[in-house]
Design an enzyme around this catalytic site. Structure first.
Site, PDB file in Angstrom:
ATOM      1  N   GLY A 289      98.626 -33.310  -6.991  1.00 10.99           N
ATOM      2  CA  GLY A 289      99.962 -33.053  -6.830  1.00 10.99           C
ATOM      3  C   GLY A 289     100.950 -34.104  -7.488  1.00 10.99           C
TER       4      GLY A 289
ATOM      5  N   ASP B  13     102.665 -36.779  -3.966  1.00 12.33           N
ATOM      6  CA  ASP B  13     103.828 -35.981  -4.159  1.00 12.33           C
ATOM      7  C   ASP B  13     104.615 -35.908  -2.483  1.00 12.33           C
ATOM      8  OD1 ASP B  13     101.680 -34.804  -3.381  1.00 12.33           O
ATOM      9  OD2 ASP B  13     102.189 -32.880  -4.368  1.00 12.33           O
TER      10      ASP B  13
ATOM     11  N   ASP C 127     103.167 -35.320   4.303  1.00  9.20           N
ATOM     12  CA  ASP C 127     103.311 -34.425   5.370  1.00  9.20           C
ATOM     13  C   ASP C 127     102.901 -34.777   6.822  1.00  9.20           C
ATOM     14  OD1 ASP C 127     103.182 -31.678   6.406  1.00  9.20           O
ATOM     15  OD2 ASP C 127     102.424 -30.571   4.894  1.00  9.20           O
TER      16      ASP C 127
ATOM     17  N   VAL D 255     107.495 -26.031   0.090  1.00  9.11           N
ATOM     18  CA  VAL D 255     108.038 -25.681  -1.230  1.00  9.11           C
ATOM     19  C   VAL D 255     106.920 -25.914  -2.264  1.00  9.11           C
ATOM     20  CG1 VAL D 255     110.341 -26.794  -0.241  1.00  9.11           C
ATOM     21  CG2 VAL D 255     108.165 -28.618  -0.833  1.00  9.11           C
TER      22      VAL D 255
ATOM     23  N   ARG E  81     102.937 -25.318 -10.187  1.00 10.79           N
ATOM     24  CA  ARG E  81     102.961 -26.795 -10.200  1.00 10.79           C
ATOM     25  C   ARG E  81     103.929 -27.517 -11.269  1.00 10.79           C
ATOM     26  NH1 ARG E  81      98.947 -29.596  -6.802  1.00 10.79           N
ATOM     27  NH2 ARG E  81      96.942 -28.668  -6.717  1.00 10.79           N
TER      28      ARG E  81
HETATM   29  C1  PRP Z   1      98.746 -32.412  -0.665  1.00 10.67           C
HETATM   30  C2  PRP Z   1      99.677 -33.347  -1.161  1.00 10.67           C
HETATM   31  C3  PRP Z   1      99.187 -34.617  -0.462  1.00 10.67           C
HETATM   32  C4  PRP Z   1      98.988 -34.002   1.078  1.00 10.67           C
HETATM   33  C5  PRP Z   1      99.944 -34.310   1.880  1.00 10.67           C
HETATM   34  O1  PRP Z   1      97.484 -32.571  -1.168  1.00 10.67           O
HETATM   35  O2  PRP Z   1      99.421 -33.593  -2.665  1.00 10.67           O
HETATM   36  O3  PRP Z   1      98.368 -35.443  -0.958  1.00 10.67           O
HETATM   37  O4  PRP Z   1      98.611 -32.908   0.664  1.00 10.67           O
HETATM   38  O5  PRP Z   1      99.555 -33.939   3.186  1.00 10.67           O
HETATM   39  P1  PRP Z   1      99.068 -34.690   4.377  1.00 10.67           P
HETATM   40  O6  PRP Z   1     100.389 -35.820   4.561  1.00 10.67           O
HETATM   41  O7  PRP Z   1      99.175 -33.535   5.735  1.00 10.67           O
HETATM   42  O8  PRP Z   1      97.853 -35.378   4.547  1.00 10.67           O
HETATM   43  P2  PRP Z   1      96.423 -31.369  -1.412  1.00 10.67           P
HETATM   44  O9  PRP Z   1      95.248 -31.642  -0.370  1.00 10.67           O
HETATM   45  O10 PRP Z   1      97.039 -29.917  -1.133  1.00 10.67           O
HETATM   46  O11 PRP Z   1      96.139 -31.463  -2.935  1.00 10.67           O
HETATM   47  P3  PRP Z   1      96.804 -31.304  -4.239  1.00 10.67           P
HETATM   48  O12 PRP Z   1      97.531 -32.899  -4.430  1.00 10.67           O
HETATM   49  O13 PRP Z   1      95.823 -31.289  -5.238  1.00 10.67           O
HETATM   50  O14 PRP Z   1      97.849 -30.230  -4.206  1.00 10.67           O
END
Ligand code: PRP
Length: 180
Positions: free
Chosen positions: A43, A99, A102, A152, A164
């Site tokens: 991400g 990115d 959360d 989002v 993306r």
């Molecule tokens: C998403 C994002 C963060 C993480 C945040 O990654 O890129 O790394 O979730 O979430 P959190 O604070 O609840 O841990 P994802 O696992 O979806 O993979 P990606 O980066 O490939 O989109």
């Protein structure tokens, strides 16, 4: 793809301005010390690519792959580190770039893993922050935008692997989210 979008939350111009501001703050913080900038894949690649082109401090790049979300909009499992750093972090000033912050579980686990390797320092920079969603007390050192708890996409953020490449951040129509 544009038909799937509900509303643009952050325009590309607004993002561009904020990324430049973050780069100034990061440059100022590190002065001329070299950093190891670690991008959390996948991400953060768009944000990191823009950020590094605005930084003037010396830096080296590395990436770490963490996965927790799969195709779901909710965290299913604890974050898993799928591929670790290739660089030596001992005595390095490490800047972790993601990115979105959360629940905070991904950044916290990466932060702990990197900190255990005796770096000179570890700082964190995230493009988006959803403070309402936090499940721990993790705070990023630099954050681009704080946003409400809405799903989002764009600027590196995906839904089921898609969207993306959008140069802005947008919400999706509820019919798209319900489709899955
Ligand atoms: C998403 C994002 C963060 C993480 C945040 O990654 O890129 O790394 O979730 O979430 P959190 O604070 O609840 O841990 P994802 O696992 O979806 O993979 P990606 O980066 O490939 O989109």
């Amino acid at each position: 793809m544009k038909n799937d979008l509900h509303k643009i939350l952050l325009s590309s111009q607004k993002i561009d301005r904020r990324v430049k501001e973050l780069a100034v703050e990061i440059d100022r913080y590190y002065k001329d010390r070299e950093i190891l900038l670690v991008t959390l894949l996948d991400g953060a690649i768009v944000f990191a690519a823009d950020l590094i082109r605005n930084l003037t401090i010396p830096l080296r790049l590395d990436c770490i792959r963490v996965s927790s979300y799969g195709n779901s909009t909710d965290p299913e499992t604890a974050p898993r580190i799928l591929s670790s750093l290739k660089s030596e972090v001992l005595q390095k000033h490490v800047l972790l770039v993601d990115d979105i912050l959360d629940t905070g579980n991904t950044m916290k686990s990466v932060y702990e893993e990197v900190s255990a390797k005796d770096p000179a320092s570890v700082q964190t920079c995230v493009f988006l922050d959803k403070p309402e969603r936090r499940q721990n007390n993790f705070k990023a050192d630099w954050s681009g935008f704080s946003i409400p708890d809405e799903f989002v996409v764009g600027y590196g953020l995906d839904y089921a692997g898609r969207y993306r490449q959008l140069p802005f951040v947008a919400t999706l129509k509820s019919s798209i989210l319900e489709d899955k």
